[in-house]
Write a protein that holds these residues in place. Structure first.
Motif, short mmCIF file in Angstrom:
data_model
loop_
_atom_site.label_atom_id
_atom_site.label_comp_id
_atom_site.label_asym_id
_atom_site.label_seq_id
_atom_site.Cartn_x
_atom_site.Cartn_y
_atom_site.Cartn_z
N GLY A 57 0.30 -1.46 -0.17
CA GLY A 57 -0.01 -0.47 -0.56
C GLY A 57 0.69 1.42 -0.11
O GLY A 57 0.76 1.97 -0.71
N PHE A 58 2.07 1.08 0.89
CA PHE A 58 2.75 2.42 1.07
C PHE A 58 3.37 2.89 -0.47
O PHE A 58 3.03 3.88 -0.82
CB PHE A 58 3.99 2.44 1.93
CG PHE A 58 4.94 3.32 2.02
CD1 PHE A 58 4.45 4.45 2.48
CD2 PHE A 58 6.23 3.18 1.24
CE1 PHE A 58 5.38 5.72 2.86
CE2 PHE A 58 7.14 4.11 1.91
CZ PHE A 58 7.13 5.34 2.01
N VAL A 59 3.45 1.89 -0.94
CA VAL A 59 4.11 1.83 -2.96
C VAL A 59 3.39 1.91 -3.70
O VAL A 59 3.58 2.60 -4.28
CB VAL A 59 5.07 0.15 -2.78
CG1 VAL A 59 6.15 0.71 -4.47
CG2 VAL A 59 6.28 -0.31 -1.87
N ASP A 60 2.44 1.64 -3.44
CA ASP A 60 1.11 2.29 -4.74
C ASP A 60 1.08 3.77 -4.27
O ASP A 60 0.58 4.08 -5.14
CB ASP A 60 0.82 1.25 -4.31
CG ASP A 60 -1.04 1.38 -5.42
OD1 ASP A 60 -0.39 1.58 -6.25
OD2 ASP A 60 -2.21 1.16 -5.18
N GLU A 61 0.55 3.69 -3.17
CA GLU A 61 -0.32 5.48 -3.14
C GLU A 61 1.57 6.70 -3.23
O GLU A 61 1.43 7.55 -3.56
CB GLU A 61 0.33 5.67 -1.51
CG GLU A 61 -0.87 5.15 -0.50
CD GLU A 61 -0.37 5.62 0.83
OE1 GLU A 61 0.18 6.22 1.45
OE2 GLU A 61 -1.61 4.38 1.07
N ARG A 62 2.64 5.40 -2.87
CA ARG A 62 3.93 7.04 -3.65
C ARG A 62 4.58 6.86 -5.07
O ARG A 62 4.38 7.37 -5.60
CB ARG A 62 5.68 6.41 -3.30
CG ARG A 62 5.25 6.67 -1.71
CD ARG A 62 5.67 7.62 -0.76
NE ARG A 62 5.63 7.59 0.91
CZ ARG A 62 5.59 8.63 0.97
NH1 ARG A 62 4.35 9.81 0.73
NH2 ARG A 62 5.34 8.34 2.60
#
Length: 64
Positions: A57-62
């Motif tokens: 999720g973190f990578v997807d948001e970035r």
């Protein structure tokens, strides 16, 4: 019949290789159960699954 030093060394090498292989397969199996089969009785959303979900999720948001 007495074993030569070469036979002892080869036997020790094969034993160490077999033990290492068993340990690696056990670790890979535990990771598979924890990450991939997260709805099984053994895992039940697992220990690592929530962290991996957060990381994705973190990578997807970035990226987006």
């Amino acid at each position: 019949m007495k074993m030569t030093q070469l036979r002892v060394d080869v036997s020790a090498y094969c034993f160490a290789l077999a033990v290492t292989l068993v340990i690696c397969l056990l670790a890979a199996g535990l990771l598979y159960i924890d990450l991939c089969a997260n709805d099984t009785i053994l895992s039940a959303k697992g220990i690592l699954y929530p962290y991996m979900d957060r990381l994705i999720g973190f990578v997807d948001e970035r990226i987006v």
